[in-house]
Design an enzyme around this catalytic site. Structure first.
Site, PDB file in Angstrom:
ATOM      1  N   PRO A   1       0.783  -1.244   0.000  1.00  0.00           N
ATOM      2  CA  PRO A   1       0.000   0.000   0.000  1.00  0.00           C
ATOM      3  C   PRO A   1       0.815   1.294   0.000  1.00  0.00           C
ATOM      4  O   PRO A   1       0.760   2.093   0.946  1.00  0.00           O
ATOM      5  CB  PRO A   1      -0.836  -0.137   1.274  1.00  0.00           C
ATOM      6  CG  PRO A   1       0.037  -0.930   2.191  1.00  0.00           C
ATOM      7  CD  PRO A   1       0.754  -1.917   1.297  1.00  0.00           C
ATOM      8  N   CYS A   2       1.511   1.569  -1.083  1.00  0.00           N
ATOM      9  CA  CYS A   2       2.317   2.789  -1.184  1.00  0.00           C
ATOM     10  C   CYS A   2       1.455   4.042  -1.155  1.00  0.00           C
ATOM     11  O   CYS A   2       1.958   5.125  -0.844  1.00  0.00           O
ATOM     12  CB  CYS A   2       3.192   2.755  -2.437  1.00  0.00           C
ATOM     13  SG  CYS A   2       2.290   2.542  -3.973  1.00  0.00           S
ATOM     14  N   HIS A   3       0.163   3.911  -1.437  1.00  0.00           N
ATOM     15  CA  HIS A   3      -0.735   5.067  -1.364  1.00  0.00           C
ATOM     16  C   HIS A   3      -0.895   5.572   0.071  1.00  0.00           C
ATOM     17  O   HIS A   3      -1.351   6.689   0.283  1.00  0.00           O
ATOM     18  CB  HIS A   3      -2.103   4.723  -1.974  1.00  0.00           C
ATOM     19  CG  HIS A   3      -2.814   3.610  -1.291  1.00  0.00           C
ATOM     20  ND1 HIS A   3      -2.469   2.285  -1.476  1.00  0.00           N
ATOM     21  CD2 HIS A   3      -3.841   3.619  -0.401  1.00  0.00           C
ATOM     22  CE1 HIS A   3      -3.267   1.528  -0.742  1.00  0.00           C
ATOM     23  NE2 HIS A   3      -4.104   2.313  -0.080  1.00  0.00           N
TER      24      HIS A   3
END
Length: 178
Positions: free
Chosen positions: A133-135
């Site tokens: 989950p780089c967001h």
């Protein structure tokens, strides 16, 4: 490598997988022809997803509908991913829905706040967005920072909103950029 595309409430996703697990996720926003070309360039052959991959597709579809999903047990194939990036992704995999971190916080966890730019580069190179989950990584003071997926930070804001995170955008100002 195998690939499939599938439609969600957010648009067309694509996955590439190997026997070890998910190798790539393509978020919505690419034109169908460009996406097919990219999958072919990577050497991924269209395949019917096995049960474990179908379960991932189902979770992504549920995510796109706003349901709470967990990707923690999804097998990943990070072959060829640099060690530093893997270290960053390991930290990301501990960040839960409704939680965020910053590039600086991640750099501190890695031992040096000076690594903030390197953390940003690792986020931009993330081959498995959403599942890794780089967001959920924000700029200092809670700003969106960057996002290299189609739609840029507007897409990041939509993903965070689906998870119950608001970055201060007034209601009604959020729009889907997928």
């Amino acid at each position: 490598m195998h690939s499939t595309t599938f439609t969600t409430a957010l648009g067309e996703f694509a996955l590439i997988w190997t026997d070890q697990g998910i190798r790539r996720v393509f978020l919505p926003g690419n034109e169908a022809i460009a996406l097919e070309h990219r999958l072919a360039q990577l050497g991924a052959q269209r395949s019917e997803p096995p049960r474990v991959i179908s379960a991932v597709l189902d979770r992504i579809e549920d995510y796109a509908e706003g349901e709470v999903v967990d990707f923690a047990d999804v097998p990943l194939d990070l072959d060829g991913v640099p060690t530093f990036h893997r270290r960053c992704y390991d930290i990301l995999l501990t960040i839960s829905r409704r939680e965020t971190t910053t590039y600086g916080d991640m750099a501190r966890q890695l031992g040096d706040v000076g690594l903030s730019r390197a953390v940003g580069q690792a986020m931009g190179a993330n081959p498995i967005p959403l599942i890794i989950p780089c967001h959920r990584v924000l700029a200092a003071r809670g700003g969106a920072g960057g996002f290299s997926a189609p739609g840029g930070t507007a897409t990041k804001r939509v993903m965070l909103a689906l998870e119950g995170v608001s970055l201060g955008t007034p209601p009604g100002q959020m729009q889907f950029a997928f």
